[in-house]
Design an enzyme around this catalytic site. Structure first.
Site, PDB file in Angstrom:
ATOM      1  N   ASP A 184     -21.826 -25.222  -4.295  1.00 30.51           N
ATOM      2  CA  ASP A 184     -22.515 -24.218  -5.085  1.00 30.51           C
ATOM      3  C   ASP A 184     -22.133 -24.445  -6.549  1.00 30.51           C
ATOM      4  OD1 ASP A 184     -23.995 -21.777  -5.546  1.00 30.51           O
ATOM      5  OD2 ASP A 184     -22.064 -20.784  -5.835  1.00 30.51           O
ATOM      6  N   ASP A 225     -22.745 -21.723  -9.763  1.00 25.79           N
ATOM      7  CA  ASP A 225     -22.231 -20.546 -10.452  1.00 25.79           C
ATOM      8  C   ASP A 225     -21.065 -19.934  -9.685  1.00 25.79           C
ATOM      9  OD1 ASP A 225     -24.214 -20.047 -12.744  1.00 25.79           O
ATOM     10  OD2 ASP A 225     -25.552 -20.296 -11.029  1.00 25.79           O
ATOM     11  N   ASP A 235     -18.417 -19.936  -3.408  1.00 23.43           N
ATOM     12  CA  ASP A 235     -17.639 -18.756  -3.796  1.00 23.43           C
ATOM     13  C   ASP A 235     -18.160 -17.498  -3.117  1.00 23.43           C
ATOM     14  OD1 ASP A 235     -20.072 -18.777  -5.437  1.00 23.43           O
ATOM     15  OD2 ASP A 235     -19.171 -17.055  -6.450  1.00 23.43           O
TER      16      ASP A 235
END
Length: 311
Positions: free
Chosen positions: A27, A29, A243
């Site tokens: 991922d 961001d 995250d």
């Protein structure tokens, strides 16, 4: 099921972990950067993964940008990347329609990321940009364009009542395809302001249209179908880094990947502790195999790593 803190592993176990995959999906961001600021040592880690022979893919639910724009961002922040390394949901939505042989027009609730990727595969579209209620033009006078055969909902800062009306009106025809880029409810920002994500917009139109969208982003598995079709990846030797457990980690769990959670974004260690002690399989599927405070913490282990010939 118990998540393992990578920092608690012995040196030999770290080597075994790094030798257990040759494809890395990450991922962006909250893992690699926050807005336009790279997280400490994250470029060095991702570039090192590539240097030691891994396939590296940047997998983001961001539909605002095209692959080309994300490559430019990667390079500005010192991440090595080509368009072939980028899997963003604007591109995946275009891939989904192209794979179906779609030849009609798309009504977009979204941004130029989606429209530009559709143009790359020769698909007509309209809808990007402001569409506000105008007092002198009754919204009930809307006439559907008979060429529209699909509605795509992505992130749209111009989300409005007229857009909901138009999307739902098209979707009243059950032959019209309904695609959502992702279900992220909100964005990981360090503030007291809640920034609505695409999932909030998708859910709104699903409610009005009384239909469920096909989701091309994480954690739905179309993204893996697209990877397998275009690249040779072995799920058993793939690492998913993220995250957010309800998108990144859940995708990895569903696809049989190894999963690594970084605690620099949405999900907290408290969340993991709650889920791993749950009796619900849905909760247990959110628990990562490994976790670490931030991706950059892997750098010391990678600097002296040499891939085993038996891997």
């Amino acid at each position: 099921m118990a998540a393992v803190n990578i920092k608690s592993l012995k040196e030999s176990q770290i080597g075994e972990f790094l030798n257990s995959f040759d494809t890395v999906l990450t991922d962006c961001d909250g893992v690699l950067w926050m807005e336009t600021t790279p997280l400490e040592n994250s470029p060095e880690v991702m570039n090192k993964f590539r240097d030691i022979g891994n396939q590296v893919f940047y997998v983001t639910n961001n539909s605002k940008k095209t692959r080309k724009e994300l490559v430019e961002k990667c390079k500005e922040l010192n991440f090595q990347a080509t368009e072939g390394d980028i899997l963003c949901t604007s591109y995946l939505a275009a891939c989904y329609l192209k794979d179906l042989g779609f030849d009609k027009k798309v009504y977009i609730v979204g941004s130029t990321g989606v429209s530009k990727e559709l143009e790359q595969v020769g698909i007509k579209h309209y809808g990007v940009g402001p569409d506000i209620v105008q007092k002198d033009v009754p919204y009930m006078s809307f006439q559907r364009d008979p060429e529209v055969g699909a509605v795509i909902v992505g992130f749209d800062e111009h989300f409005s009542y007229p857009k909901i009306l138009k999307a739902a009106s098209y979707l009243a025809d059950k032959t019209v395809l309904f695609i959502g880029t992702n279900r992220d409810e909100k964005f990981p920002l360090d503030s007291n302001i809640i920034v609505p994500g695409t999932g909030s917009l998708v859910r709104c139109i699903e409610t009005c249209a009384e239909r469920e969208a096909v989701i091309v982003g994480k954690p739905d598995t179309y993204i893996v179908d697209a990877l397998k079709k275009r690249y040779a990846i072995d799920p058993k030797r793939t690492l998913m880094i993220g995250d957010r457990c309800n998108t990144d980690i859940l995708l990895g769990t569903r696809c049989g990947f190894k999963t690594l959670l970084v605690l620099s974004g949405v999900t907290s260690l408290t969340d993991i502790e709650t889920w791993k002690n749950s009796d619900s399989q849905e909760d247990l599927d959110l628990v990562p195999d490994y976790y670490i405070d931030k991706l950059g913490d892997l750098l010391p282990y990678l600097k002296n790593f040499e891939r085993s010939s038996s891997a």
